[in-house]
Design a protein around this motif. Structure first.
Motif, mmCIF file in Angstrom:
data_model
loop_
_atom_site.group_PDB
_atom_site.id
_atom_site.type_symbol
_atom_site.label_atom_id
_atom_site.label_comp_id
_atom_site.label_asym_id
_atom_site.label_seq_id
_atom_site.Cartn_x
_atom_site.Cartn_y
_atom_site.Cartn_z
ATOM 1 N N GLN A 174 11.530 -1.905 -0.068
ATOM 2 C CA GLN A 174 10.740 -2.627 -0.944
ATOM 3 C C GLN A 174 10.581 -4.102 -0.268
ATOM 4 O O GLN A 174 11.727 -4.721 -0.108
ATOM 5 C CB GLN A 174 10.991 -2.807 -2.534
ATOM 6 N N ILE A 175 9.405 -4.652 -0.127
ATOM 7 C CA ILE A 175 9.109 -6.108 0.388
ATOM 8 C C ILE A 175 8.426 -6.645 -0.429
ATOM 9 O O ILE A 175 7.127 -6.519 -0.452
ATOM 10 C CB ILE A 175 8.811 -6.056 1.889
ATOM 11 N N GLY A 176 8.976 -7.570 -1.159
ATOM 12 C CA GLY A 176 7.956 -8.623 -2.026
ATOM 13 C C GLY A 176 7.723 -7.877 -3.335
ATOM 14 O O GLY A 176 7.551 -6.723 -3.251
ATOM 15 N N ALA A 177 7.867 -8.735 -4.556
ATOM 16 C CA ALA A 177 7.694 -7.996 -5.956
ATOM 17 C C ALA A 177 7.456 -9.140 -6.551
ATOM 18 O O ALA A 177 7.243 -10.383 -6.407
ATOM 19 C CB ALA A 177 8.995 -7.260 -6.351
ATOM 20 N N GLY A 178 7.112 -8.636 -7.945
ATOM 21 C CA GLY A 178 6.736 -9.487 -9.091
ATOM 22 C C GLY A 178 5.457 -9.060 -9.597
ATOM 23 O O GLY A 178 4.365 -8.532 -8.950
#
Length: 227
Positions: A174-178
């Motif tokens: 996973q790269i980047g979230a929110g």
């Protein structure tokens, strides 16, 4: 005080020191520093193309052409500049397995560049400040960014809204979230992935299809020594 060389700027004076700390700042470096303030960057145009860096690739890339490498190199952190690009992992060479990817990156201590080509022949990926690994929490720094050639290069830098840069699981990367979405997500077989807008990078979907199928994948490292 010694006279300063040409093309230098005084950044600050050290306390109790008669000599200023100076650093030569080129036009190219100034453009790079200014661009960090923007979460989305377009590729350079016109005369700016002459300033593009030409990286040294130790291995051949099946996904990136020379111009694409130049454009990406123009957005990489200064600490990677001057180091050759080495292919650390490739699905064409090493197979399609996230576990294998982690194994090949386990001895690295340099940033990595993830490059993906989907079945629609679109190229996109991410620069990570740290090698990918399995972790119980998110890791990385604000150097991390997402990018997409669609067809022009777009770079999505850290928004500052959160620090969900990278998290590695055995069954996904996973790269980047929110906002309940990942900027870039890959499955355990490196065959399927997804890309949605996320708060970490305020990015657009990197692929024309938010859920995509991987055609090929490469991971590059920036190390002066052989892997």
């Amino acid at each position: 005080m010694r006279p300063l060389p040409r093309n230098t700027k005084i950044l600050f004076f050290a306390k109790h020191c008669t000599e200023p700390y100076v650093q030569i700042i080129t036009v190219h470096e100034t453009k790079q520093w200014q661009s960090v303030c923007s979460s989305e960057e377009e590729e350079p145009h016109g005369d700016d193309l002459e300033d593009l860096l030409l990286p040294e690739l130790i291995d051949r890339s099946d996904l990136l052409g020379e111009i694409q490498c130049q454009k990406l190199a123009n957005h990489l952190p200064a600490r990677t500049q001057g180091n050759p690009w080495r292919l650390a992992y490739s699905t064409a060479v090493h197979g399609t397995s996230l576990r294998t990817l982690y194994r090949y990156l386990s001895s690295l201590d340099s940033p990595v560049l993830l490059v993906i080509k989907d079945m629609g022949n679109q190229v996109f990926g991410a620069f990570s400040s740290h090698p990918f690994r399995v972790s119980s929490c998110c890791y990385g720094t604000g150097e991390t960014f997402l990018f997409s050639f669609s067809p022009d290069l777009k770079v999505f830098r850290w928004s500052g809204e959160n620090s969900y840069f990278v998290r590695g699981h055995w069954d996904s990367l996973q790269i980047g979230a929110g906002g309940g979405c990942f900027g870039l997500w890959l499955d355990a077989d490196l065959c399927r992935g997804s890309s949605f807008p996320c708060q970490t990078f305020n990015n657009q979907p990197l692929s024309s299809k938010k859920d995509f199928t991987v055609q090929d994948l490469e991971v590059w490292t920036f190390s002066s020594r052989e892997i």
